[in-house]
Design an enzyme around this catalytic site. Structure first.
Site, PDB file in Angstrom:
ATOM      1  N   GLY A 279       0.339  45.423 -10.319  1.00 22.76           N
ATOM      2  CA  GLY A 279       1.199  44.767  -8.998  1.00 22.76           C
ATOM      3  C   GLY A 279       2.093  43.543  -9.769  1.00 22.76           C
ATOM      4  O   GLY A 279       2.608  43.755 -10.905  1.00 22.76           O
TER       5      GLY A 279
ATOM      6  N   VAL B 155       1.885  40.376 -10.498  1.00 24.61           N
ATOM      7  CA  VAL B 155       1.529  39.506 -11.837  1.00 24.61           C
ATOM      8  C   VAL B 155       1.066  40.414 -13.031  1.00 24.61           C
ATOM      9  O   VAL B 155       1.777  40.295 -13.967  1.00 24.61           O
ATOM     10  CB  VAL B 155       0.084  39.035 -11.830  1.00 24.61           C
ATOM     11  CG1 VAL B 155      -0.140  38.043 -12.600  1.00 24.61           C
ATOM     12  CG2 VAL B 155       0.554  37.648 -10.210  1.00 24.61           C
ATOM     13  N   GLY B 156       0.697  41.540 -12.710  1.00 28.67           N
ATOM     14  CA  GLY B 156       0.159  42.388 -13.963  1.00 28.67           C
ATOM     15  C   GLY B 156       1.588  42.910 -14.644  1.00 28.67           C
ATOM     16  O   GLY B 156       1.714  43.002 -15.818  1.00 28.67           O
TER      17      GLY B 156
ATOM     18  N   ASP C 216      -3.940  50.812 -13.290  1.00 31.40           N
ATOM     19  CA  ASP C 216      -3.959  50.469 -11.640  1.00 31.40           C
ATOM     20  C   ASP C 216      -4.723  51.795 -11.162  1.00 31.40           C
ATOM     21  O   ASP C 216      -4.643  52.819 -11.753  1.00 31.40           O
ATOM     22  CB  ASP C 216      -2.658  50.316 -11.231  1.00 31.40           C
ATOM     23  CG  ASP C 216      -2.772  49.396  -9.993  1.00 31.40           C
ATOM     24  OD1 ASP C 216      -2.219  48.396  -9.947  1.00 31.40           O
ATOM     25  OD2 ASP C 216      -3.112  50.057  -8.904  1.00 31.40           O
TER      26      ASP C 216
ATOM     27  N   ARG D 263      -3.226  36.930  -2.052  1.00 35.05           N
ATOM     28  CA  ARG D 263      -3.157  35.864  -0.767  1.00 35.05           C
ATOM     29  C   ARG D 263      -1.996  36.238   0.145  1.00 35.05           C
ATOM     30  O   ARG D 263      -0.670  36.526  -0.034  1.00 35.05           O
ATOM     31  CB  ARG D 263      -3.152  34.408  -1.163  1.00 35.05           C
ATOM     32  CG  ARG D 263      -4.391  33.711  -1.259  1.00 35.05           C
ATOM     33  CD  ARG D 263      -4.336  32.171  -1.098  1.00 35.05           C
ATOM     34  NE  ARG D 263      -3.577  31.595  -2.222  1.00 35.05           N
ATOM     35  CZ  ARG D 263      -3.085  30.360  -1.967  1.00 35.05           C
ATOM     36  NH1 ARG D 263      -3.594  29.546  -1.104  1.00 35.05           N
ATOM     37  NH2 ARG D 263      -2.467  29.861  -2.852  1.00 35.05           N
TER      38      ARG D 263
ATOM     39  N   ASN E 140     -12.391  40.973  -3.948  1.00 33.30           N
ATOM     40  CA  ASN E 140     -12.133  40.711  -5.268  1.00 33.30           C
ATOM     41  C   ASN E 140     -13.279  40.873  -6.099  1.00 33.30           C
ATOM     42  O   ASN E 140     -13.251  41.562  -7.241  1.00 33.30           O
ATOM     43  CB  ASN E 140     -11.162  39.892  -5.530  1.00 33.30           C
ATOM     44  CG  ASN E 140      -9.756  39.997  -5.000  1.00 33.30           C
ATOM     45  OD1 ASN E 140      -9.490  40.954  -4.638  1.00 33.30           O
ATOM     46  ND2 ASN E 140      -8.785  38.909  -5.103  1.00 33.30           N
TER      47      ASN E 140
ATOM     48  N   VAL F  92      -7.201  36.794 -14.061  1.00 33.97           N
ATOM     49  CA  VAL F  92      -6.089  36.093 -13.438  1.00 33.97           C
ATOM     50  C   VAL F  92      -6.483  36.157 -11.783  1.00 33.97           C
ATOM     51  O   VAL F  92      -6.105  35.332 -11.022  1.00 33.97           O
ATOM     52  CB  VAL F  92      -4.629  36.568 -13.587  1.00 33.97           C
ATOM     53  CG1 VAL F  92      -3.639  36.119 -12.624  1.00 33.97           C
ATOM     54  CG2 VAL F  92      -4.628  36.698 -15.007  1.00 33.97           C
TER      55      VAL F  92
ATOM     56  N   ASN G 238      -7.648  35.850  -8.122  1.00 33.74           N
ATOM     57  CA  ASN G 238      -8.495  34.666  -7.105  1.00 33.74           C
ATOM     58  C   ASN G 238      -9.607  35.416  -6.617  1.00 33.74           C
ATOM     59  O   ASN G 238      -9.542  36.493  -6.208  1.00 33.74           O
ATOM     60  CB  ASN G 238      -7.317  34.161  -6.289  1.00 33.74           C
ATOM     61  CG  ASN G 238      -6.571  33.119  -7.130  1.00 33.74           C
ATOM     62  OD1 ASN G 238      -7.008  32.462  -7.761  1.00 33.74           O
ATOM     63  ND2 ASN G 238      -5.353  33.074  -6.591  1.00 33.74           N
TER      64      ASN G 238
ATOM     65  N   ASP H 242      -0.861  25.636 -13.234  1.00 33.04           N
ATOM     66  CA  ASP H 242      -0.751  24.572 -12.378  1.00 33.04           C
ATOM     67  C   ASP H 242       0.010  23.348 -13.169  1.00 33.04           C
ATOM     68  O   ASP H 242       0.701  22.627 -12.731  1.00 33.04           O
ATOM     69  CB  ASP H 242      -2.149  24.080 -12.342  1.00 33.04           C
ATOM     70  CG  ASP H 242      -3.035  24.870 -11.257  1.00 33.04           C
ATOM     71  OD1 ASP H 242      -2.207  25.730 -10.474  1.00 33.04           O
ATOM     72  OD2 ASP H 242      -4.121  25.105 -11.206  1.00 33.04           O
TER      73      ASP H 242
ATOM     74  N   ARG I 250       3.580  24.116 -13.181  1.00 26.83           N
ATOM     75  CA  ARG I 250       4.171  23.684 -11.811  1.00 26.83           C
ATOM     76  C   ARG I 250       4.520  21.967 -11.886  1.00 26.83           C
ATOM     77  O   ARG I 250       5.261  21.419 -11.354  1.00 26.83           O
ATOM     78  CB  ARG I 250       3.538  23.788 -10.802  1.00 26.83           C
ATOM     79  CG  ARG I 250       3.384  25.296 -10.378  1.00 26.83           C
ATOM     80  CD  ARG I 250       2.372  25.976  -9.561  1.00 26.83           C
ATOM     81  NE  ARG I 250       2.720  27.274  -9.053  1.00 26.83           N
ATOM     82  CZ  ARG I 250       1.790  28.170  -8.643  1.00 26.83           C
ATOM     83  NH1 ARG I 250       0.662  27.848  -8.306  1.00 26.83           N
ATOM     84  NH2 ARG I 250       2.124  29.446  -8.307  1.00 26.83           N
TER      85      ARG I 250
END
Ligand code: TXD
Length: 309
Positions: A12, A14-15, A34, A83, A96, A119, A121, A149, A152
């Protein structure tokens, strides 16, 4: 010399972006897998056709079969749901968990010596699940969150002070959730702590923005969550491991007494090298930082307990 092999599970946002980042940095051949048929094959072929332009001879394989993942040096797990607006990372927990459990079983079968980077969540809990399910030593199971994090946090520091991101360094501890603990005292610009360069109001504002960093993007996108910075965060971890860099990076790691935590995955600075998570790097915390860290750990533990692992 044989090239390194990295499997990315989940093709997807991120992958696929992680696969591209790994190839762009010339780190390894990539297997992208996948459950959706055709999609990883299509993305892999598209990326292969970018390699003459990127300038690296990587082989990128798209597949729906774990046989192709055999003998991977590192497996990055991004499979799962992302999300949507209004959804917390915890809403993803049960769905998940089911996915990660199944994925880890297959990974272990075909790559018993691999290093797993989770990775998906809710990150700390999925890393814990992968650790338990794999039966691997803790050195070979890591979660990616802290690098993102802190990237960011670094971005916001650079924006606030108008300096190069290269000059920034930032520390973020704790779980990958709203309770994460950015540490201004250990966050620097050209080696100078930001507490000497910014007002309390400025620091509080960017700390808050870092905590909400994921949600800010989820709300803007409307569907799905961030993937560019997450993909490059994974790639930094991959590079540290493949190059045996002994790089200190904040990652989710299984703690066995370090930071006073026993038996939980939490974000802490660790040393990454060829062995995976080679060492937990312990730093001194003030009482306030300690309290915030402990609260974050309690939150992770509470959520972990919801899963019957
Ligand atoms: O900091 C961090 N750790 C994160 C975590 C930063 C960004 C995203 N984060 C989480 O990663 C996010 O909350 C999700 O749980 C995952 C993946 O996010 P992404 O944005 O890539 O989600 P997509 O685009 O929906 O992709 C998920 C893919 C999709 O193609 C599904 O078909 C696939 O996962 N999927 C599976 N692949 C293999 N095997 C199984 N069982 C499977 N189930 C779904």
């Amino acid at each position: 010399m044989a090239r390194n092999k990295i499997t990315v599970v989940g093709a997807g946002h991120v992958g696929a972006t992680t696969a591209l980042a790994i190839v762009t940095n010339g780190l390894a051949d990539v297997v992208l897998t996948d459950i959706v048929e055709g999609m990883p094959q299509g993305k892999a072929l598209d990326m292969m056709q970018a390699t003459p332009l990127i300038g690296h001879d990587a082989k990128i394989t798209g597949t729906n079969s774990y046989v192709d993942t055999q003998g991977s040096d590192i497996v990055v797990i991004t499979a799962g749901l992302a999300r949507r607006p209004g959804m917390s990372r915890d809403d993803l927990l049960f769905k998940n968990a089911e996915i990660i459990g199944g994925v880890v079983e297959e990974i272990v079968k075909y790559s018993p010596d691999t290093i797993i980077i989770v990775v998906t969540n809710p990150l700390d809990i999925m890393a814990y699940l992968a650790y338990k399910k794999s039966g691997f030593p803790r050195e070979r199971v890591l979660g990616m969150a802290g690098v993102l994090d802190s990237a960011r946090f670094r971005t916001f520091i650079a924006m606030e002070l108008g300096v190069s991101v290269d000059n920034t360094h930032a520390f973020v501890l704790g779980g990958h959730g709203d309770s994460m603990v950015p540490l201004p005292r250990y966050s620097t610009v050209a080696g100078v702590p930001i507490t000497e360069l910014m007002s309390e109001e400025q620091i509080n504002r960017i700390v808050q923005r870092t905590r909400q960093g994921g949600a800010e993007i989820v709300n803007l996108l409307g569907t799905g969550s961030a993937y560019f910075a997450p993909a490059w965060s994974v790639t930094q971890m991959v590079e540290a491991i493949l190059a045996d860099k002994k790089e200190i990076l904040p990652c989710a790691a299984y703690l066995e007494g370090e930071y006073g935590v026993e038996g939980a995955f939490v974000g802490v600075p660790v040393m990454l090298g060829a062995g995976g998570m080679e060492k937990v790097f312990e730093i001194q915390l003030t009482d306030d930082e300690r309290t915030a860290f402990d609260d974050s750990v309690a939150e992770v533990k509470e959520l972990t307990a919801k899963l019957d692992i």
